[in-house]
Motif scaffolding. Structure first.
Motif, PDB file in Angstrom:
ATOM      1  N   ILE A   1       3.764  -6.352   0.594  1.00 47.99           N
ATOM      2  CA  ILE A   1       3.270  -5.884  -0.615  1.00 47.99           C
ATOM      3  C   ILE A   1       4.282  -4.791  -1.308  1.00 47.99           C
ATOM      4  CG2 ILE A   1       1.457  -4.413   0.430  1.00 47.99           C
ATOM      5  CD1 ILE A   1      -0.320  -5.462  -2.142  1.00 47.99           C
ATOM      6  N   TYR A   2       4.654  -3.713  -0.406  1.00 45.96           N
ATOM      7  CA  TYR A   2       5.453  -2.648  -1.040  1.00 45.96           C
ATOM      8  C   TYR A   2       6.580  -3.005  -1.494  1.00 45.96           C
ATOM      9  CZ  TYR A   2       1.703  -0.343   1.799  1.00 45.96           C
ATOM     10  OH  TYR A   2       0.157  -0.117   2.191  1.00 45.96           O
ATOM     11  N   ARG A   3       7.467  -4.033  -0.865  1.00 48.37           N
ATOM     12  CA  ARG A   3       8.754  -4.401  -1.396  1.00 48.37           C
ATOM     13  C   ARG A   3       8.518  -5.372  -2.546  1.00 48.37           C
ATOM     14  NH1 ARG A   3      13.943  -6.366   1.433  1.00 48.37           N
ATOM     15  NH2 ARG A   3      13.175  -4.853   2.818  1.00 48.37           N
ATOM     16  N   LYS A   4       7.320  -5.972  -2.674  1.00 48.95           N
ATOM     17  CA  LYS A   4       7.008  -6.984  -3.801  1.00 48.95           C
ATOM     18  C   LYS A   4       6.789  -6.185  -5.014  1.00 48.95           C
ATOM     19  CE  LYS A   4       5.295 -10.860  -1.372  1.00 48.95           C
ATOM     20  NZ  LYS A   4       4.012 -11.672  -0.701  1.00 48.95           N
ATOM     21  N   ALA A   5       6.144  -4.812  -4.791  1.00 50.98           N
ATOM     22  CA  ALA A   5       5.708  -3.949  -5.814  1.00 50.98           C
ATOM     23  C   ALA A   5       6.889  -3.428  -6.205  1.00 50.98           C
ATOM     24  CB  ALA A   5       4.715  -3.044  -5.472  1.00 50.98           C
ATOM     25  N   ARG A   6       7.732  -3.162  -5.499  1.00 46.69           N
ATOM     26  CA  ARG A   6       8.848  -2.605  -5.993  1.00 46.69           C
ATOM     27  C   ARG A   6       9.690  -3.275  -6.792  1.00 46.69           C
ATOM     28  NH1 ARG A   6      14.349  -2.450  -4.229  1.00 46.69           N
ATOM     29  NH2 ARG A   6      13.732  -3.037  -2.191  1.00 46.69           N
ATOM     30  N   LYS A   7      10.049  -4.769  -6.339  1.00 46.93           N
ATOM     31  CA  LYS A   7      10.843  -5.531  -7.061  1.00 46.93           C
ATOM     32  C   LYS A   7      10.008  -5.798  -8.443  1.00 46.93           C
ATOM     33  CE  LYS A   7      13.854  -6.479  -3.660  1.00 46.93           C
ATOM     34  NZ  LYS A   7      15.444  -6.258  -4.026  1.00 46.93           N
ATOM     35  N   ARG A   8       8.791  -6.175  -8.447  1.00 50.31           N
ATOM     36  CA  ARG A   8       8.049  -6.123  -9.924  1.00 50.31           C
ATOM     37  C   ARG A   8       8.377  -4.827 -10.891  1.00 50.31           C
ATOM     38  NH1 ARG A   8       3.800  -8.010  -6.784  1.00 50.31           N
ATOM     39  NH2 ARG A   8       2.851  -5.957  -7.011  1.00 50.31           N
ATOM     40  N   ALA A   9       8.344  -3.928 -10.220  1.00 52.45           N
ATOM     41  CA  ALA A   9       8.671  -2.361 -10.942  1.00 52.45           C
ATOM     42  C   ALA A   9       9.995  -2.505 -11.490  1.00 52.45           C
ATOM     43  CB  ALA A   9       8.359  -1.506 -10.030  1.00 52.45           C
ATOM     44  N   ALA A  10      10.981  -3.073 -10.778  1.00 56.25           N
ATOM     45  CA  ALA A  10      12.533  -3.127 -11.131  1.00 56.25           C
ATOM     46  C   ALA A  10      12.797  -4.178 -12.316  1.00 56.25           C
ATOM     47  CB  ALA A  10      13.413  -3.901  -9.984  1.00 56.25           C
ATOM     48  N   GLU A  11      11.652  -4.949 -12.474  1.00 52.34           N
ATOM     49  CA  GLU A  11      11.939  -5.641 -13.758  1.00 52.34           C
ATOM     50  C   GLU A  11      11.960  -4.940 -15.242  1.00 52.34           C
ATOM     51  OE1 GLU A  11       9.041  -8.828 -13.669  1.00 52.34           O
ATOM     52  OE2 GLU A  11       9.663  -9.411 -11.719  1.00 52.34           O
ATOM     53  N   PHE A  12      11.320  -3.897 -14.840  1.00 53.34           N
ATOM     54  CA  PHE A  12      10.938  -3.023 -16.039  1.00 53.34           C
ATOM     55  C   PHE A  12      11.760  -1.516 -15.718  1.00 53.34           C
ATOM     56  CE2 PHE A  12       7.147  -5.554 -15.184  1.00 53.34           C
ATOM     57  CZ  PHE A  12       7.258  -6.137 -16.533  1.00 53.34           C
ATOM     58  N   ASN A  13      12.185  -1.269 -14.710  1.00 53.43           N
ATOM     59  CA  ASN A  13      13.095  -0.147 -14.538  1.00 53.43           C
ATOM     60  C   ASN A  13      14.003  -0.363 -13.554  1.00 53.43           C
ATOM     61  OD1 ASN A  13      13.886   2.558 -13.964  1.00 53.43           O
ATOM     62  ND2 ASN A  13      11.631   3.507 -14.098  1.00 53.43           N
ATOM     63  N   VAL A  14      15.166  -0.287 -13.840  1.00 51.38           N
ATOM     64  CA  VAL A  14      16.150  -0.659 -13.077  1.00 51.38           C
ATOM     65  C   VAL A  14      16.410   0.134 -11.718  1.00 51.38           C
ATOM     66  CG1 VAL A  14      17.878  -1.790 -14.773  1.00 51.38           C
ATOM     67  CG2 VAL A  14      18.036   0.772 -14.504  1.00 51.38           C
ATOM     68  N   LYS A  15      16.107   1.408 -11.791  1.00 52.28           N
ATOM     69  CA  LYS A  15      16.344   2.314 -10.764  1.00 52.28           C
ATOM     70  C   LYS A  15      15.490   1.746  -9.608  1.00 52.28           C
ATOM     71  CE  LYS A  15      12.597   5.765 -11.267  1.00 52.28           C
ATOM     72  NZ  LYS A  15      12.381   6.956 -11.673  1.00 52.28           N
ATOM     73  N   PHE A  16      14.495   0.996  -9.786  1.00 51.60           N
ATOM     74  CA  PHE A  16      13.693   0.397  -8.507  1.00 51.60           C
ATOM     75  C   PHE A  16      14.524  -0.949  -7.847  1.00 51.60           C
ATOM     76  CE2 PHE A  16      10.098   2.608 -10.721  1.00 51.60           C
ATOM     77  CZ  PHE A  16      10.108   3.605  -9.922  1.00 51.60           C
ATOM     78  N   LYS A  17      15.685  -1.145  -8.484  1.00 49.41           N
ATOM     79  CA  LYS A  17      16.292  -2.389  -8.011  1.00 49.41           C
ATOM     80  C   LYS A  17      16.847  -1.992  -6.513  1.00 49.41           C
ATOM     81  CE  LYS A  17      17.419  -5.000 -11.793  1.00 49.41           C
ATOM     82  NZ  LYS A  17      18.444  -5.929 -12.426  1.00 49.41           N
ATOM     83  N   SER A  18      17.099  -0.975  -6.317  1.00 47.60           N
ATOM     84  CA  SER A  18      17.697  -0.426  -4.951  1.00 47.60           C
ATOM     85  C   SER A  18      16.666   0.470  -4.234  1.00 47.60           C
ATOM     86  CB  SER A  18      19.168   0.150  -5.070  1.00 47.60           C
ATOM     87  OG  SER A  18      19.078   1.536  -5.685  1.00 47.60           O
ATOM     88  N   ILE A  19      16.610   0.733  -2.777  1.00 51.53           N
ATOM     89  CA  ILE A  19      15.900   1.540  -2.143  1.00 51.53           C
ATOM     90  C   ILE A  19      16.538   2.892  -2.453  1.00 51.53           C
ATOM     91  CG2 ILE A  19      15.625   2.190   0.188  1.00 51.53           C
ATOM     92  CD1 ILE A  19      14.837  -0.401   0.865  1.00 51.53           C
ATOM     93  N   GLU A  20      17.905   2.950  -2.754  1.00 46.88           N
ATOM     94  CA  GLU A  20      18.376   4.419  -2.839  1.00 46.88           C
ATOM     95  C   GLU A  20      17.757   5.065  -3.956  1.00 46.88           C
ATOM     96  OE1 GLU A  20      20.333   1.466  -2.030  1.00 46.88           O
ATOM     97  OE2 GLU A  20      20.582   1.800  -0.075  1.00 46.88           O
ATOM     98  N   TRP A  21      17.616   4.355  -5.139  1.00 45.18           N
ATOM     99  CA  TRP A  21      16.983   5.052  -6.292  1.00 45.18           C
ATOM    100  C   TRP A  21      15.380   5.279  -6.140  1.00 45.18           C
ATOM    101  CZ3 TRP A  21      19.722   7.404 -10.129  1.00 45.18           C
ATOM    102  CH2 TRP A  21      21.321   6.908 -10.324  1.00 45.18           C
ATOM    103  N   ALA A  22      14.762   4.241  -5.375  1.00 48.22           N
ATOM    104  CA  ALA A  22      13.359   4.116  -5.655  1.00 48.22           C
ATOM    105  C   ALA A  22      12.896   5.349  -4.613  1.00 48.22           C
ATOM    106  CB  ALA A  22      13.079   2.800  -4.955  1.00 48.22           C
ATOM    107  N   ASN A  23      13.816   5.621  -3.483  1.00 45.40           N
ATOM    108  CA  ASN A  23      13.362   6.577  -2.578  1.00 45.40           C
ATOM    109  C   ASN A  23      13.051   8.086  -3.373  1.00 45.40           C
ATOM    110  OD1 ASN A  23      15.911   7.416  -2.914  1.00 45.40           O
ATOM    111  ND2 ASN A  23      16.144   7.777  -0.587  1.00 45.40           N
ATOM    112  N   GLU A  24      13.878   8.377  -4.420  1.00 45.02           N
ATOM    113  CA  GLU A  24      13.862   9.571  -5.233  1.00 45.02           C
ATOM    114  C   GLU A  24      12.524   9.655  -5.807  1.00 45.02           C
ATOM    115  OE1 GLU A  24      17.071  10.382  -7.653  1.00 45.02           O
ATOM    116  OE2 GLU A  24      18.680   9.990  -5.930  1.00 45.02           O
TER     117      GLU A  24
END
Length: 130
Positions: A16-39
């Protein structure tokens, strides 16, 4: 490892955590990769990767709250409480998120079962009393 085994492993670890990040990436490109999301989550790449792969037995509460906030996914907190928190498992009920179409059908089903005519008459009577 065969292609089928890779697909099964990927689906198994699609938390569910990966799915949430992937959904968020549809609206914010920084969530497409773990490297940006971790910040945004304020954890290391390895930690976030392990969260998403389901390698932690229990995630830190503050990380879940930050993910829910960053990804605009409050359902992560409900999931955590219902499935990972020792106390929450015993006391919390899962909340199901659904689309507007399904919600509309559920509302109509409730209204049909409680006699929409009685509700309508009650509302009209109250309006006439004014």
């Amino acid at each position: 490892m065969s292609k089928n085994n890779n697909n099964n492993k990927k689906k198994k670890n699609d938390t569910i955590y990966r799915k949430a990040r992937k959904r968020a990436a549809e609206f914010n490109v920084k969530f497409k990769s773990i490297e940006w999301a971790n910040e945004a989550i304020r954890v290391s790449n390895d930690q976030l990767s392990n969260y998403e792969l389901g390698l932690y037995k229990q995630l830190p509460v503050d990380s879940v709250v930050r993910m829910a906030d960053a990804y605009n996914a409050p359902e992560l907190m409900n999931y955590y409480c219902c499935n990972e928190c020792v106390i929450g498992k015993l006391t919390m009920a899962p909340v199901e998120l659904c689309g507007i179409e399904r919600l509309t059908i559920q509302i109509l089903a409730v209204l049909n079962s409680t006699s929409i005519t009685k509700i309508k008459e009650s509302l009209i009577d109250k309006d006439n009393e004014r």
